[in-house]
Write a protein that holds these residues in place. Structure first.
Motif, PDB file in Angstrom:
ATOM      1  N   SER A 146       0.804  -1.233   0.000  1.00 37.77           N
ATOM      2  CA  SER A 146       0.000   0.000   0.000  1.00 37.77           C
ATOM      3  C   SER A 146       0.829   1.272   0.000  1.00 37.77           C
ATOM      4  O   SER A 146       0.270   2.366  -0.084  1.00 37.77           O
ATOM      5  CB  SER A 146      -0.943  -0.010   1.212  1.00 37.77           C
ATOM      6  OG  SER A 146      -0.198  -0.111   2.414  1.00 37.77           O
TER       7      SER A 146
ATOM      8  N   ILE B  28       7.923   1.168  -1.707  1.00 39.62           N
ATOM      9  CA  ILE B  28       8.450   0.216  -2.692  1.00 39.62           C
ATOM     10  C   ILE B  28       7.344  -0.751  -3.140  1.00 39.62           C
ATOM     11  O   ILE B  28       7.216  -1.064  -4.324  1.00 39.62           O
ATOM     12  CB  ILE B  28       9.643  -0.552  -2.082  1.00 39.62           C
ATOM     13  CG1 ILE B  28      10.836   0.407  -1.909  1.00 39.62           C
ATOM     14  CG2 ILE B  28      10.018  -1.765  -2.922  1.00 39.62           C
ATOM     15  CD1 ILE B  28      11.970  -0.135  -1.043  1.00 39.62           C
TER      16      ILE B  28
ATOM     17  N   ARG C 291      -1.557  -3.060   6.951  1.00 36.89           N
ATOM     18  CA  ARG C 291      -2.349  -3.011   8.177  1.00 36.89           C
ATOM     19  C   ARG C 291      -3.448  -1.949   8.103  1.00 36.89           C
ATOM     20  O   ARG C 291      -4.558  -2.161   8.576  1.00 36.89           O
ATOM     21  CB  ARG C 291      -1.444  -2.710   9.376  1.00 36.89           C
ATOM     22  CG  ARG C 291      -0.476  -3.806   9.727  1.00 36.89           C
ATOM     23  CD  ARG C 291       0.601  -3.298  10.651  1.00 36.89           C
ATOM     24  NE  ARG C 291       1.366  -2.206  10.038  1.00 36.89           N
ATOM     25  CZ  ARG C 291       2.415  -1.617  10.579  1.00 36.89           C
ATOM     26  NH1 ARG C 291       2.830  -1.976  11.773  1.00 36.89           N
ATOM     27  NH2 ARG C 291       3.050  -0.648   9.945  1.00 36.89           N
TER      28      ARG C 291
ATOM     29  N   TYR D  78      17.652  -3.937  13.258  1.00 38.14           N
ATOM     30  CA  TYR D  78      17.070  -3.930  11.897  1.00 38.14           C
ATOM     31  C   TYR D  78      17.960  -4.723  10.947  1.00 38.14           C
ATOM     32  O   TYR D  78      17.483  -5.567  10.179  1.00 38.14           O
ATOM     33  CB  TYR D  78      16.897  -2.489  11.417  1.00 38.14           C
ATOM     34  CG  TYR D  78      16.420  -2.362   9.986  1.00 38.14           C
ATOM     35  CD1 TYR D  78      15.133  -2.751   9.613  1.00 38.14           C
ATOM     36  CD2 TYR D  78      17.251  -1.842   8.985  1.00 38.14           C
ATOM     37  CE1 TYR D  78      14.695  -2.624   8.294  1.00 38.14           C
ATOM     38  CE2 TYR D  78      16.824  -1.719   7.674  1.00 38.14           C
ATOM     39  CZ  TYR D  78      15.542  -2.107   7.335  1.00 38.14           C
ATOM     40  OH  TYR D  78      15.108  -1.988   6.024  1.00 38.14           O
TER      41      TYR D  78
ATOM     42  N   THR E 200      10.922   6.818   0.279  1.00 41.65           N
ATOM     43  CA  THR E 200       9.581   6.261   0.534  1.00 41.65           C
ATOM     44  C   THR E 200       9.062   6.840   1.853  1.00 41.65           C
ATOM     45  O   THR E 200       9.832   7.459   2.605  1.00 41.65           O
ATOM     46  CB  THR E 200       9.631   4.715   0.703  1.00 41.65           C
ATOM     47  OG1 THR E 200      10.289   4.415   1.946  1.00 41.65           O
ATOM     48  CG2 THR E 200      10.326   4.028  -0.447  1.00 41.65           C
TER      49      THR E 200
HETATM   50  N1  LIG Z   1      13.001   2.763   2.049  1.00 40.54           N
HETATM   51  C1  LIG Z   1      14.233   2.340   2.251  1.00 40.54           C
HETATM   52  O1  LIG Z   1      15.187   3.143   2.331  1.00 40.54           O
HETATM   53  C2  LIG Z   1      14.527   0.874   2.340  1.00 40.54           C
HETATM   54  C3  LIG Z   1      15.864   0.464   2.250  1.00 40.54           C
HETATM   55  C4  LIG Z   1      16.151  -0.885   2.338  1.00 40.54           C
HETATM   56  C5  LIG Z   1      15.142  -1.809   2.511  1.00 40.54           C
HETATM   57  N2  LIG Z   1      13.853  -1.401   2.616  1.00 40.54           N
HETATM   58  C6  LIG Z   1      12.817  -2.420   2.820  1.00 40.54           C
HETATM   59  O2  LIG Z   1      11.866  -2.326   1.787  1.00 40.54           O
HETATM   60  C7  LIG Z   1      10.587  -2.745   2.284  1.00 40.54           C
HETATM   61  C8  LIG Z   1       9.560  -1.675   1.956  1.00 40.54           C
HETATM   62  O3  LIG Z   1       9.989  -0.468   2.572  1.00 40.54           O
HETATM   63  P1  LIG Z   1       9.349   0.944   2.191  1.00 40.54           P
HETATM   64  O4  LIG Z   1      10.448   1.929   2.280  1.00 40.54           O
HETATM   65  O5  LIG Z   1       8.523   0.854   0.975  1.00 40.54           O
HETATM   66  O6  LIG Z   1       8.419   1.136   3.495  1.00 40.54           O
HETATM   67  P2  LIG Z   1       7.106   2.029   3.695  1.00 40.54           P
HETATM   68  O7  LIG Z   1       7.119   3.154   2.760  1.00 40.54           O
HETATM   69  O8  LIG Z   1       7.052   2.292   5.159  1.00 40.54           O
HETATM   70  O9  LIG Z   1       5.944   0.997   3.308  1.00 40.54           O
HETATM   71  C9  LIG Z   1       5.838  -0.202   4.042  1.00 40.54           C
HETATM   72  C10 LIG Z   1       4.642  -1.003   3.576  1.00 40.54           C
HETATM   73  O10 LIG Z   1       4.580  -2.183   4.388  1.00 40.54           O
HETATM   74  C11 LIG Z   1       3.338  -2.207   5.091  1.00 40.54           C
HETATM   75  N3  LIG Z   1       3.527  -2.820   6.389  1.00 40.54           N
HETATM   76  C12 LIG Z   1       4.331  -2.435   7.412  1.00 40.54           C
HETATM   77  N4  LIG Z   1       4.190  -3.247   8.454  1.00 40.54           N
HETATM   78  C13 LIG Z   1       3.287  -4.199   8.078  1.00 40.54           C
HETATM   79  C14 LIG Z   1       2.710  -5.307   8.731  1.00 40.54           C
HETATM   80  N5  LIG Z   1       2.993  -5.616  10.005  1.00 40.54           N
HETATM   81  N6  LIG Z   1       1.819  -6.066   8.056  1.00 40.54           N
HETATM   82  C15 LIG Z   1       1.486  -5.766   6.774  1.00 40.54           C
HETATM   83  N7  LIG Z   1       1.989  -4.714   6.118  1.00 40.54           N
HETATM   84  C16 LIG Z   1       2.862  -3.944   6.774  1.00 40.54           C
HETATM   85  C17 LIG Z   1       2.894  -0.737   5.164  1.00 40.54           C
HETATM   86  O11 LIG Z   1       1.487  -0.586   5.319  1.00 40.54           O
HETATM   87  P3  LIG Z   1       0.839  -0.412   6.817  1.00 40.54           P
HETATM   88  O12 LIG Z   1       1.731   0.527   7.575  1.00 40.54           O
HETATM   89  O13 LIG Z   1      -0.526   0.105   6.586  1.00 40.54           O
HETATM   90  O14 LIG Z   1       0.829  -1.773   7.400  1.00 40.54           O
HETATM   91  C18 LIG Z   1       3.326  -0.271   3.775  1.00 40.54           C
HETATM   92  O15 LIG Z   1       2.407  -0.710   2.793  1.00 40.54           O
HETATM   93  C19 LIG Z   1      10.773  -3.014   3.772  1.00 40.54           C
HETATM   94  O16 LIG Z   1      10.947  -4.401   3.982  1.00 40.54           O
HETATM   95  C20 LIG Z   1      12.045  -2.256   4.110  1.00 40.54           C
HETATM   96  O17 LIG Z   1      12.722  -2.803   5.202  1.00 40.54           O
HETATM   97  C21 LIG Z   1      13.519  -0.075   2.531  1.00 40.54           C
END
Ligand SMILES: NC(=O)c1ccc[n+]([C@@H]2O[C@H](COP(=O)([O-])OP(=O)(O)OC[C@H]3O[C@@H](n4cnc5c(N)ncnc54)[C@H](OP(=O)(O)O)[C@@H]3O)[C@@H](O)[C@H]2O)c1
Length: 244
Positions: free
Chosen positions: A14, A17, A37, A150, A185
């Motif tokens: 939602s 990424i 969530r 983390y 993000t």
């Molecule tokens: N952005 C970065 O710099 C970065 C770098 C390296 C790796 N990553 C990894 O890439 C992935 C995506 O990150 P992002 O930056 O896109 O994060 P984001 O913008 O915070 O989005 C996270 C997504 O995961 C969902 N989510 C979080 N906790 C959840 C749960 N308990 N159950 C179901 N859905 C859940 C959130 O929706 P809800 O909050 O509504 O649940 C949202 O849709 C993660 O695994 C993160 O560790 C990100």
């Protein structure tokens, strides 16, 4: 790359990424089911994509009952899963000394336990030749300060991927890791601009990543064009892990 009639599940689809990955899969013809969530965020994602090919399910990956509900939803659809993207995750930054049990448990329950059992419950529903992509992070192979718990969750993700790639190979299921560097993000909304700039300066390509760039790597690894790639760890980070 064509995903017409392919069924894709993206946990945490939602925002960030995950949402960028949804857009790319939908453009390429896939049917996509996303979890998250927050029902409002899921609704906003659905409205922004505006496609009958997108379905949403409110589901917290840290809750085994919610994971079972996801598996039941897939079973009730009668469809096999061709692509599974295990993306839902959270990040919290504390030194090892300052990490509380609550912070540690939150990180592990979502990033590791939730990911592991989502994979477990969906394995029976994967089609022969399916693709599974696990979202790790460059910190899984680095040693940044404030990232101890983390980073440990993401090293666990890498380990789960290696085992899954071995165990699922006889069903011709490919399993790969995408490891983003710092990406623009909602996860990083609170990061002050001067910190983001300092991080960008340390990246060989001199900028942080965009969610669409991570999505492109996920979609490639899920495609027929990646038919001989399994067990790989693909850093999508502007080259920052060159210097680790
Ligand atoms: N952005 C970065 O710099 C970065 C770098 C390296 C790796 N990553 C990894 O890439 C992935 C995506 O990150 P992002 O930056 O896109 O994060 P984001 O913008 O915070 O989005 C996270 C997504 O995961 C969902 N989510 C979080 N906790 C959840 C749960 N308990 N159950 C179901 N859905 C859940 C959130 O929706 P809800 O909050 O509504 O649940 C949202 O849709 C993660 O695994 C993160 O560790 C990100």
């Amino acid at each position: 790359m064509n995903f017409s009639d392919k069924n894709v599940i993206i946990t945490g689809g939602s925002a960030g990424i995950g949402l960028a990955t949804v857009k790319t899969f939908i453009e390429k013809g896939a049917n996509v089911l996303i979890t998250g969530r927050n029902a409002d965020t899921l609704r906003a994602a659905s409205e922004s994509i505006n496609s009958p090919k997108l379905k949403t399910l409110s589901s917290d990956t840290s809750k085994l009952a919610d994971i079972s509900r996801l598996a039941e939803t897939v079973a009730a659809s009668g469809n096999r899963v061709d692509v599974l993207v295990l993306n839902a995750g959270i990040a919290k930054q504390y030194s090892i000394e300052d990490t509380t049990e609550e912070v540690f448990d939150d990180l592990y329950n979502i990033n590791v336990k939730g990911l592991f059992f989502t994979l477990q419950k969906l394995i029976p529903h994967l089609s022969e030749g399916a693709s599974v992509v696990l979202i790790s992070s460059g910190v899984s192979v680095s040693g940044y300060a404030q990232m101890g718990a983390y980073a440990a969750t993401k090293s666990a993700v890498d380990a789960i991927a290696r085992t899954a790639a071995t165990e699922l190979a006889d069903r011709k299921i490919r399993v790969n890791v995408v490891a983003p560097g710092l990406t623009d993000t909602p996860m990083n909304q609170q990061t002050p601009p001067d910190i983001k700039n300092a991080i960008a300066a340390a990246v060989p390509l001199k900028r942080i990543g965009q969610a669409e760039e991570i999505a492109n790597a996920i979609v490639f690894l899920s495609s027929n064009e990646a038919s001989y790639i399994s067990g790989s760890y693909l850093a999508v980070d502007g080259g920052v892990t060159i210097r680790r």
